[in-house]
Design a protein around this motif. Structure first.
Motif, short mmCIF file in Angstrom:
data_model
loop_
_atom_site.label_atom_id
_atom_site.label_comp_id
_atom_site.label_asym_id
_atom_site.label_seq_id
_atom_site.Cartn_x
_atom_site.Cartn_y
_atom_site.Cartn_z
N ASN A 103 51.64 -20.80 49.48
CA ASN A 103 52.81 -20.20 48.55
C ASN A 103 52.08 -19.84 47.14
O ASN A 103 53.20 -19.84 46.29
CB ASN A 103 53.76 -21.35 48.13
N SER A 201 53.99 -28.44 47.05
CA SER A 201 55.20 -28.18 46.19
C SER A 201 56.30 -27.48 47.22
O SER A 201 56.76 -28.02 48.18
CB SER A 201 54.79 -27.25 45.13
N ARG A 202 56.76 -26.25 46.64
CA ARG A 202 57.81 -25.67 47.70
C ARG A 202 57.12 -25.56 48.92
O ARG A 202 58.10 -25.47 50.00
CB ARG A 202 58.03 -24.05 47.03
N LYS A 205 57.76 -28.84 50.73
CA LYS A 205 59.28 -29.27 51.01
C LYS A 205 59.20 -28.14 52.47
O LYS A 205 59.84 -28.82 53.60
CB LYS A 205 60.15 -28.38 50.36
N GLU A 239 63.25 -33.05 38.40
CA GLU A 239 63.94 -32.09 38.96
C GLU A 239 65.11 -32.89 39.92
O GLU A 239 64.93 -33.64 40.90
CB GLU A 239 63.29 -31.27 39.94
N ILE A 244 67.56 -27.48 40.88
CA ILE A 244 66.58 -26.63 41.92
C ILE A 244 67.46 -25.72 42.52
O ILE A 244 67.02 -24.47 42.55
CB ILE A 244 66.10 -27.54 43.18
N ARG A 247 67.76 -22.80 39.80
CA ARG A 247 66.70 -22.00 39.39
C ARG A 247 66.15 -21.25 40.78
O ARG A 247 65.61 -20.03 40.73
CB ARG A 247 65.52 -22.75 39.08
N PHE A 248 66.48 -21.61 42.01
CA PHE A 248 65.88 -21.16 43.39
C PHE A 248 67.10 -21.06 44.18
O PHE A 248 67.12 -21.65 45.26
CB PHE A 248 64.91 -21.88 43.77
N TRP A 251 66.76 -20.79 48.15
CA TRP A 251 65.74 -21.81 48.95
C TRP A 251 66.27 -22.22 50.04
O TRP A 251 65.95 -22.73 51.12
CB TRP A 251 64.85 -22.69 48.19
N TRP A 292 57.96 -33.96 37.37
CA TRP A 292 59.03 -33.23 37.59
C TRP A 292 59.35 -33.52 39.19
O TRP A 292 60.23 -33.47 39.74
CB TRP A 292 58.58 -31.58 37.54
N HIS A 343 50.28 -31.24 38.66
CA HIS A 343 50.93 -30.61 40.04
C HIS A 343 49.84 -29.49 40.32
O HIS A 343 49.98 -28.20 39.82
CB HIS A 343 52.19 -29.82 39.36
C1 GTR Z 1 59.01 -25.72 40.60
C2 GTR Z 1 60.02 -26.15 41.41
C3 GTR Z 1 59.73 -27.26 42.33
C4 GTR Z 1 58.06 -27.12 43.25
C5 GTR Z 1 57.30 -26.17 42.30
C6 GTR Z 1 56.51 -25.29 42.88
O1 GTR Z 1 59.42 -24.56 39.61
O2 GTR Z 1 61.01 -26.86 40.65
O3 GTR Z 1 60.71 -27.70 42.96
O4 GTR Z 1 58.72 -26.48 44.18
O5 GTR Z 1 58.25 -25.05 41.62
O6 GTR Z 1 56.69 -24.60 44.19
O7 GTR Z 1 55.33 -24.93 42.50
#
Ligand code: GTR
Length: 363
Positions: A103, A201-202, A205, A239, A244, A247-248, A251, A292, A343
């Motif tokens: 990603n 992260s994303r 998920k 978060e 979530i 902002r997205f 998703w 977060w 992160h």
């Molecule tokens: C952030 C989002 C998270 C995570 C992250 C990423 O902005 O709030 O849930 O997915 O992006 O993908 O690095």
């Protein structure tokens, strides 16, 4: 916290048979209907793999394969470019594989190996005897909200208004991971029964949803996946579902927005997503500064999923305290570690995933 082992009607689930024959399906459908959305297609009728292998990579220790996965639907064609480096030892015996849902853009998956990224340390993966496979999630669906016209939505979605449970972008990325698995199953150098899907992260998920929905993945690795990943939403720090979704908005499915500031109304929580992976292996990794995502809530995702693993006679981690930084906890069924730092997904994380796979996936 909803009990994974209690059906919607209230009946308790006492065995792996009862889990498999009803409750598992119920939980899977709930995640489809309320969280990730359901796709209109699984493996498309018209799918083709174009493979370009070249020898002599990584000092002669690897073969590079560039694969184009072409899927055709009513709206045209989608191409996911899969890149693999396979240890030459695979010519004698098929090797297990790590598939990364990337990603972070194609600069982290340089096919020429001029630019190396710790986010996908292909050399280190091959050195430990695994095939390193990766695709760019944007090939399946670009990460922006365009009303679901581009990517695989544009290729497969039926015309007309989208229902509240129509698949979102994360489900599209997970679909692509399954198409990559379709290819891996055809590759004689890969032991597809020992394939891990990895995401950060994303992408983490996405890996969980891919592994929950597609039982061919033997190990699912979710790194710093946080909200609607490994972290339980009830009581979560950092978060929230509202944040979530705001902002997205692309998703998850539209129905998920009903749970903004309302997580206690959800009939599921994220430990049940992890439970869907049982009895296959699941690995969750957190980072100390990634508040977060909320490391504690990520660990609780595994803790509360453990009763499902126990149905299969597997250990899980229930009752074990959350480990401190860089003290990996690896049991039969579940792996967890907390890395010091922020992160990210680093070579430290990858080495621990491979430690786990060596011990529990390989014979
Ligand atoms: C952030 C989002 C998270 C995570 C992250 C990423 O902005 O709030 O849930 O997915 O992006 O993908 O690095």
């Amino acid at each position: 916290m909803p009990d994974p082992l209690r059906k919607l009607g209230g009946k308790a689930v006492a065995s792996s048979e009862e889990w498999e024959q009803g409750r598992r399906e119920e939980v899977l459908r709930l995640f489809e209907e309320r969280v990730f959305g359901a796709g209109p297609v699984g493996r498309p009728r018209r799918i083709a793999f174009e493979v370009k292998p070249t020898e002599g990579w990584m000092g002669g220790s690897a073969v590079r394969k560039q694969v184009r996965i072409r899927s055709e639907g009513p709206g045209g064609e989608n191409v996911v470019r899969l890149l693999l480096f396979v240890p030459v030892s695979a010519k004698e015996r098929p090797v297990p594989a790590f598939l990364l849902i990337n990603n972070r853009g194609s600069e982290h998956m340089d096919a020429a190996r001029e630019k190396r990224s710790p986010f996908w340390p292909a050399e280190a993966i091959v050195a430990r005897g695994f095939a390193a496979a990766v695709f760019d999630n944007a090939d399946a669906d670009p990460d922006h909200h365009d009303g679901f016209r581009d990517g695989v939505h544009g290729v497969f979605d039926p015309p007309g208004e989208r229902p509240g449970h129509a698949w979102g972008t994360i489900a599209a990325w997970a679909w692509a991971a399954s198409r990559a698995m379709d290819y891996l199953e055809t590759d004689h150098h890969i032991d597809a029964s020992k394939a891990a899907v990895v995401g950060h992260s994303r992408g983490g998920k996405t890996a969980l949803w891919a592994g929950a929905a597609d039982r061919r993945f033997a190990l699912v690795v979710s790194n710093n996946s946080g909200c609607t990943g490994a972290a339980v939403s009830r009581g979560k720090g950092g978060e929230t579902i509202r944040q979530i979704n705001d902002r997205f908005p692309h998703w998850f499915c539209e129905n998920y927005k009903a749970y903004n500031d309302n997580e206690y109304a959800l009939p599921v929580d994220q430990h049940m997503l992890i439970g869907l992976i049982a009895p296959r292996h699941v690995y969750v990794a957190s980072a100390t500064e990634d508040l977060w995502a909320d490391p504690e809530s990520e660990f609780l995702g595994l803790t509360f999923a453990s009763p499902v693993y126990r149905l299969y006679g597997m250990d899980g981690i229930a009752g074990l305290p959350m480990p401190t930084a860089e003290q990996p906890l690896h049991t039969n069924g579940m792996g967890y570690h907390l890395r010091a730092g922020g992160h990210d997904m680093t070579e430290y994380d990858w080495q621990r995933f491979m430690d786990y796979a060596e011990r529990f996936l390989c014979d």
